[in-house]
Design a protein around this motif. Sequence first.
Motif, PDB file in Angstrom:
ATOM      1  N   ALA A  86       0.819  -1.079   0.018  1.00 10.53           N
ATOM      2  CA  ALA A  86      -0.111   0.189   0.131  1.00 10.53           C
ATOM      3  C   ALA A  86       0.779   1.220   0.040  1.00 10.53           C
ATOM      4  CB  ALA A  86      -0.896   0.093   1.228  1.00 10.53           C
ATOM      5  N   GLU A  87       0.306   2.272  -0.389  1.00  5.34           N
ATOM      6  CA  GLU A  87       1.022   3.482  -0.296  1.00  5.34           C
ATOM      7  C   GLU A  87       1.372   3.844   1.198  1.00  5.34           C
ATOM      8  OE1 GLU A  87       0.289   8.302  -0.773  1.00  5.34           O
ATOM      9  OE2 GLU A  87      -0.712   6.886  -2.530  1.00  5.34           O
ATOM     10  N   ARG A  88       2.626   4.095   1.462  1.00  2.87           N
ATOM     11  CA  ARG A  88       3.065   4.407   2.805  1.00  2.87           C
ATOM     12  C   ARG A  88       2.977   5.859   3.160  1.00  2.87           C
ATOM     13  NH1 ARG A  88       5.102   1.016   6.311  1.00  2.87           N
ATOM     14  NH2 ARG A  88       6.402   2.586   7.121  1.00  2.87           N
ATOM     15  N   ARG A  89       2.571   6.013   4.345  1.00  2.00           N
ATOM     16  CA  ARG A  89       2.433   7.494   4.828  1.00  2.00           C
ATOM     17  C   ARG A  89       3.061   7.315   6.485  1.00  2.00           C
ATOM     18  NH1 ARG A  89      -1.389   8.234   8.453  1.00  2.00           N
ATOM     19  NH2 ARG A  89      -3.297   7.094   8.401  1.00  2.00           N
ATOM     20  N   PRO A  90       3.408   8.453   7.050  1.00  3.21           N
ATOM     21  CA  PRO A  90       4.044   8.204   8.326  1.00  3.21           C
ATOM     22  C   PRO A  90       2.807   8.220   9.352  1.00  3.21           C
ATOM     23  CG  PRO A  90       4.294  10.330   7.546  1.00  3.21           C
ATOM     24  CD  PRO A  90       3.594   9.739   6.200  1.00  3.21           C
ATOM     25  N   HIS A  91       3.154   7.381  10.412  1.00  2.00           N
ATOM     26  CA  HIS A  91       2.138   7.135  11.386  1.00  2.00           C
ATOM     27  C   HIS A  91       2.222   8.216  12.358  1.00  2.00           C
ATOM     28  CE1 HIS A  91       1.179   2.927  10.249  1.00  2.00           C
ATOM     29  NE2 HIS A  91       2.283   3.021   9.881  1.00  2.00           N
ATOM     30  N   ASN A  92       1.005   8.844  12.885  1.00  2.00           N
ATOM     31  CA  ASN A  92       1.017   9.729  13.988  1.00  2.00           C
ATOM     32  C   ASN A  92       1.223   9.270  15.226  1.00  2.00           C
ATOM     33  OD1 ASN A  92      -1.556   9.674  14.811  1.00  2.00           O
ATOM     34  ND2 ASN A  92      -2.440  10.800  13.407  1.00  2.00           N
ATOM     35  N   LEU A  93       1.195  10.012  16.259  1.00  2.00           N
ATOM     36  CA  LEU A  93       1.474   9.283  17.556  1.00  2.00           C
ATOM     37  C   LEU A  93       0.393   8.757  18.231  1.00  2.00           C
ATOM     38  CD1 LEU A  93       0.806  11.546  20.400  1.00  2.00           C
ATOM     39  CD2 LEU A  93       2.523  12.801  19.026  1.00  2.00           C
ATOM     40  N   PHE A  94      -0.930   9.241  17.632  1.00  2.00           N
ATOM     41  CA  PHE A  94      -2.174   8.754  18.195  1.00  2.00           C
ATOM     42  C   PHE A  94      -2.409   7.539  17.671  1.00  2.00           C
ATOM     43  CE2 PHE A  94      -2.565  13.373  18.787  1.00  2.00           C
ATOM     44  CZ  PHE A  94      -2.534  13.366  20.218  1.00  2.00           C
ATOM     45  N   GLU A  95      -2.172   7.246  16.377  1.00  2.00           N
ATOM     46  CA  GLU A  95      -2.261   5.935  15.714  1.00  2.00           C
ATOM     47  C   GLU A  95      -1.327   4.928  16.573  1.00  2.00           C
ATOM     48  OE1 GLU A  95      -3.437   6.582  11.054  1.00  2.00           O
ATOM     49  OE2 GLU A  95      -1.186   7.003  11.696  1.00  2.00           O
ATOM     50  N   ALA A  96      -0.099   5.423  16.672  1.00  2.00           N
ATOM     51  CA  ALA A  96       0.863   4.453  17.148  1.00  2.00           C
ATOM     52  C   ALA A  96       0.447   4.258  18.701  1.00  2.00           C
ATOM     53  CB  ALA A  96       2.345   4.996  17.614  1.00  2.00           C
ATOM     54  N   ALA A  97      -0.051   5.093  19.617  1.00  2.00           N
ATOM     55  CA  ALA A  97      -0.434   4.691  20.844  1.00  2.00           C
ATOM     56  C   ALA A  97      -1.582   4.025  20.828  1.00  2.00           C
ATOM     57  CB  ALA A  97      -1.097   6.151  21.579  1.00  2.00           C
ATOM     58  N   ALA A  98      -2.691   4.008  19.861  1.00  2.00           N
ATOM     59  CA  ALA A  98      -3.915   3.116  19.940  1.00  2.00           C
ATOM     60  C   ALA A  98      -3.521   1.620  19.414  1.00  2.00           C
ATOM     61  CB  ALA A  98      -5.016   3.675  18.865  1.00  2.00           C
ATOM     62  N   ALA A  99      -2.713   1.707  18.385  1.00  2.00           N
ATOM     63  CA  ALA A  99      -2.014   0.395  18.215  1.00  2.00           C
ATOM     64  C   ALA A  99      -1.354  -0.273  19.368  1.00  2.00           C
ATOM     65  CB  ALA A  99      -1.101   0.395  16.909  1.00  2.00           C
ATOM     66  N   TYR A 100      -0.621   0.233  20.005  1.00  2.00           N
ATOM     67  CA  TYR A 100       0.129  -0.072  20.833  1.00  2.00           C
ATOM     68  C   TYR A 100      -0.449  -0.505  22.040  1.00  2.00           C
ATOM     69  CZ  TYR A 100       4.088  -0.196  24.718  1.00  2.00           C
ATOM     70  OH  TYR A 100       4.842  -0.482  25.598  1.00  2.00           O
ATOM     71  N   VAL A 101      -1.512   0.392  22.588  1.00  2.00           N
ATOM     72  CA  VAL A 101      -2.213   0.013  23.786  1.00  2.00           C
ATOM     73  C   VAL A 101      -3.129  -1.434  23.551  1.00  2.00           C
ATOM     74  CG1 VAL A 101      -4.322   0.629  25.181  1.00  2.00           C
ATOM     75  CG2 VAL A 101      -2.394   2.013  24.764  1.00  2.00           C
ATOM     76  N   ALA A 102      -3.815  -1.252  22.202  1.00  2.00           N
ATOM     77  CA  ALA A 102      -4.494  -2.399  21.867  1.00  2.00           C
ATOM     78  C   ALA A 102      -3.819  -3.685  21.855  1.00  2.00           C
ATOM     79  CB  ALA A 102      -5.209  -2.174  20.375  1.00  2.00           C
ATOM     80  N   ALA A 103      -2.578  -3.805  21.303  1.00  2.00           N
ATOM     81  CA  ALA A 103      -1.543  -5.018  21.207  1.00  2.00           C
ATOM     82  C   ALA A 103      -1.188  -5.330  22.720  1.00  2.00           C
ATOM     83  CB  ALA A 103      -0.412  -4.645  20.403  1.00  2.00           C
ATOM     84  N   CYS A 104      -0.960  -4.440  23.635  1.00  2.00           N
ATOM     85  CA  CYS A 104      -0.628  -4.874  24.987  1.00  2.00           C
ATOM     86  C   CYS A 104      -1.828  -5.466  25.573  1.00  2.00           C
ATOM     87  CB  CYS A 104      -0.342  -3.552  25.851  1.00  2.00           C
ATOM     88  SG  CYS A 104       1.261  -2.928  25.591  1.00  2.00           S
ATOM     89  N   VAL A 105      -2.920  -4.959  25.247  1.00  2.00           N
ATOM     90  CA  VAL A 105      -4.440  -5.563  25.812  1.00  2.00           C
ATOM     91  C   VAL A 105      -4.477  -7.084  25.406  1.00  2.00           C
ATOM     92  CG1 VAL A 105      -6.746  -5.472  25.990  1.00  2.00           C
ATOM     93  CG2 VAL A 105      -5.582  -3.352  26.414  1.00  2.00           C
ATOM     94  N   GLU A 106      -4.298  -7.346  24.105  1.00  2.00           N
ATOM     95  CA  GLU A 106      -4.229  -8.679  23.511  1.00  2.00           C
ATOM     96  C   GLU A 106      -2.770  -9.234  23.690  1.00  2.00           C
ATOM     97  OE1 GLU A 106      -5.138  -7.448  19.584  1.00  2.00           O
ATOM     98  OE2 GLU A 106      -6.877  -6.884  19.895  1.00  2.00           O
ATOM     99  N   ASP A 107      -1.871  -8.851  24.204  1.00  2.00           N
ATOM    100  CA  ASP A 107      -0.657  -9.435  24.466  1.00  2.00           C
ATOM    101  C   ASP A 107       0.009  -9.955  23.183  1.00  2.00           C
ATOM    102  OD1 ASP A 107       1.357 -10.206  26.164  1.00  2.00           O
ATOM    103  OD2 ASP A 107       0.698 -12.170  26.685  1.00  2.00           O
ATOM    104  N   ASP A 108       0.122  -8.990  22.183  1.00  2.00           N
ATOM    105  CA  ASP A 108       0.712  -9.454  21.122  1.00  2.00           C
ATOM    106  C   ASP A 108       1.968  -8.785  20.980  1.00  2.00           C
ATOM    107  OD1 ASP A 108       1.440  -9.681  18.627  1.00  2.00           O
ATOM    108  OD2 ASP A 108      -0.696  -9.315  17.626  1.00  2.00           O
TER     109      ASP A 108
END
Length: 107
Positions: free
Chosen positions: A33-55
């Motif tokens: 896909a076309e790459r665009r930089p992630h912003n810090l809120f996307e990173a935080a949301a993905a990070y917290v969701a992954a922590c909850v799912e222990d991924d």
Amino acid sequence: MLGRVRKSWSTWRRRAARREERPVQETRRTQGAERRPHNLFEAAAAYVAACVEDDQERIEEAAGWVEPGALVFGVNELACRALIALARERDESPRVVARSLLGLPAA
């Protein structure tokens, strides 16, 4: 004076060169896909969701999207917004909701 300008310029050029040399990491969701930089809120949301799912793989992926300090800020902002939303939903103060979520007695 000119020495300080030269030193600042060379420092800036080294940092810019390091940024350009960083390999672009493709993720499962952005391959091809076309790459665009992630912003810090996307990173935080993905990070917290992954922590909850222990991924662990997704945790490391999201942590690599932004600088560590920015990720900490994003996670803090996400926690604040989530607490406010939950407090409004329960019609309680954020302090009461926070203590409840942490299993602390009411103050």
